[in-house]
Design an enzyme around this catalytic site. Structure first.
Site, PDB file in Angstrom:
ATOM      1  N   ASN A  12     -15.355  49.503  52.507  1.00 57.02           N
ATOM      2  CA  ASN A  12     -14.098  49.697  52.287  1.00 57.02           C
ATOM      3  C   ASN A  12     -13.554  49.836  51.014  1.00 57.02           C
ATOM      4  OD1 ASN A  12     -11.000  48.786  52.394  1.00 57.02           O
ATOM      5  ND2 ASN A  12     -11.158  46.656  52.575  1.00 57.02           N
ATOM      6  N   LYS A  14     -10.513  50.430  49.817  1.00 58.24           N
ATOM      7  CA  LYS A  14      -9.238  50.008  49.504  1.00 58.24           C
ATOM      8  C   LYS A  14      -8.268  51.050  48.887  1.00 58.24           C
ATOM      9  CE  LYS A  14     -11.132  45.412  49.228  1.00 58.24           C
ATOM     10  NZ  LYS A  14     -10.921  44.271  49.040  1.00 58.24           N
ATOM     11  N   HIS A  98      -6.769  43.040  57.588  1.00 53.79           N
ATOM     12  CA  HIS A  98      -7.575  42.725  56.361  1.00 53.79           C
ATOM     13  C   HIS A  98      -6.597  41.739  55.617  1.00 53.79           C
ATOM     14  CE1 HIS A  98      -9.062  42.899  52.280  1.00 53.79           C
ATOM     15  NE2 HIS A  98     -10.135  43.276  52.829  1.00 53.79           N
ATOM     16  N   GLU A 100      -5.847  41.370  52.758  1.00 55.95           N
ATOM     17  CA  GLU A 100      -4.584  41.940  51.794  1.00 55.95           C
ATOM     18  C   GLU A 100      -3.500  42.512  52.710  1.00 55.95           C
ATOM     19  OE1 GLU A 100      -7.588  44.627  49.972  1.00 55.95           O
ATOM     20  OE2 GLU A 100      -8.525  42.601  49.111  1.00 55.95           O
ATOM     21  N   GLU A 168     -14.115  37.661  56.713  1.00 51.43           N
ATOM     22  CA  GLU A 168     -13.914  37.777  55.344  1.00 51.43           C
ATOM     23  C   GLU A 168     -13.086  36.516  54.490  1.00 51.43           C
ATOM     24  OE1 GLU A 168     -14.423  41.984  54.131  1.00 51.43           O
ATOM     25  OE2 GLU A 168     -12.362  41.663  54.478  1.00 51.43           O
ATOM     26  N   GLY A 174     -13.482  40.169  46.533  1.00 48.89           N
ATOM     27  CA  GLY A 174     -13.253  40.482  44.937  1.00 48.89           C
ATOM     28  C   GLY A 174     -13.427  39.383  43.841  1.00 48.89           C
ATOM     29  N   SER A 213     -17.626  39.936  48.557  1.00 44.48           N
ATOM     30  CA  SER A 213     -18.488  39.820  47.303  1.00 44.48           C
ATOM     31  C   SER A 213     -19.913  40.145  47.941  1.00 44.48           C
ATOM     32  CB  SER A 213     -18.542  38.512  46.731  1.00 44.48           C
ATOM     33  OG  SER A 213     -17.218  38.500  46.125  1.00 44.48           O
TER      34      SER A 213
HETATM   35  P1  PGA Z   1     -15.217  42.841  48.168  1.00 41.77           P
HETATM   36  O1  PGA Z   1     -14.285  43.101  49.151  1.00 41.77           O
HETATM   37  O2  PGA Z   1     -16.559  43.017  48.599  1.00 41.77           O
HETATM   38  O3  PGA Z   1     -14.995  43.604  46.764  1.00 41.77           O
HETATM   39  O4  PGA Z   1     -15.229  41.394  47.952  1.00 41.77           O
HETATM   40  C1  PGA Z   1     -14.448  42.957  50.602  1.00 41.77           C
HETATM   41  C2  PGA Z   1     -13.520  43.325  51.340  1.00 41.77           C
HETATM   42  O5  PGA Z   1     -12.140  43.040  51.060  1.00 41.77           O
HETATM   43  O6  PGA Z   1     -13.488  44.016  52.537  1.00 41.77           O
END
Ligand code: PGA
Length: 253
Positions: A12, A14, A98, A100, A168, A174, A213
């Site tokens: 992903n 982003k 997601h 976000e 997630e 992140g 992560s």
């Molecule tokens: P990350 O993000 O691996 O940077 O923690 C995962 C995601 O949001 O899909």
């Protein structure tokens, strides 16, 4: 892993990078794929980078995904992109719900379900994200939150369309922090039971990804857990060698 399920490693990207960087990242993954991984691979660039990433990937068997879509097929929705447009552009998977987007755009389970139905109707595979916040986990609500998101976000034809669910935890995205292996395994067991009950005969085969992560150093442990059928990778998917190292951490079938 789940016996009989082919894992999926999804990147992903982003809202990162330039056209040139997107092409270079896809090219780096293509060039580094020296053997067939024991998993399906997927990269999800921003809308405007889908084309250059797909072109740079060339014939290599890495699918292209988007990070969102609108539930309607077309019309007066300024700034939005429909599932039909994505399918027409060669997109095979769409990440939906997601955390976000749930946080930044107030997306509800009902909206995510409509989008997933639109993705399926357009012939693509939805990757529906669920996960609790840190406050919800601290309050002992992690499992009930995820259960409610699964119940509310998956449309009736989800399993027949081979839809994917990604767990997630919001606090792990992140941050470099991950749940314990036992916590990931117990959440995935519960998710398996829920999709199996909701989609009898099909939910047993639904791919359940872990995201939050994931990096080369923890991928072997996470991908070895029961009912973890792959990973949704954010930050580490922005480096071709890390993404490929995570793909290489998938246990052999
Ligand atoms: P990350 O993000 O691996 O940077 O923690 C995962 C995601 O949001 O899909």
């Amino acid at each position: 892993m789940t016996p009989g399920i082919r894992p999926l490693i999804a990147g992903n990207w982003k809202m990162n990078g330039t056209l040139r960087e997107a092409a270079a990242l896809a090219e780096g993954i293509r060039a580094g794929l020296d053997r067939s991984p024991d998993a399906d691979l997927l990269i999800c660039p921003p809308f405007i980078h889908l084309h250059v990433a797909a072109a740079a990937m060339g014939w290599k068997p890495v699918a292209i995904g988007a990070q969102d879509c609108h539930p309607k097929a077309s019309g007066a929705h300024t700034g939005d992109v429909s599932a039909a447009m994505l399918a027409d552009a060669g997109v095979a998977y769409v990440i939906l719900g997601h955390s976000e987007r749930r946080a930044d755009h107030g997306e509800t389970d009902a909206l995510v379900q409509q989008k997933a139905a639109a993705v399926i109707a357009a012939g693509m595979v939805p990757v529906v994200c669920v996960g609790e916040t840190e406050a919800q986990r601290d309050a002992g609500e992690a499992e009930s939150v995820v259960s409610a998101q699964i119940a509310g976000s998956l449309p009736p034809d989800f399993a027949i369309a081979k839809g994917v669910v990604a767990y997630e935890p919001v606090w792990a995205i992140g941050t470099g922090r991950t749940p314990t292996e036992a916590d990931i395994a117990s959440m995935h067991d519960r998710m398996r039971a829920e999709v199996a009950a909701r989609f009898p005969g099909l939910g047993e085969g639904t791919r359940l990804l872990y995201g939050g992560s994931v990096k080369p150093s923890n991928a072997v442990a996470i991908l070895g857990l029961p009912n973890v059928d792959g990973a949704l990778v954010g930050g580490a998917s922005l480096k071709a060698e890390d993404f490929l190292a995570i793909a290489a951490a998938v246990p052999a079938p």
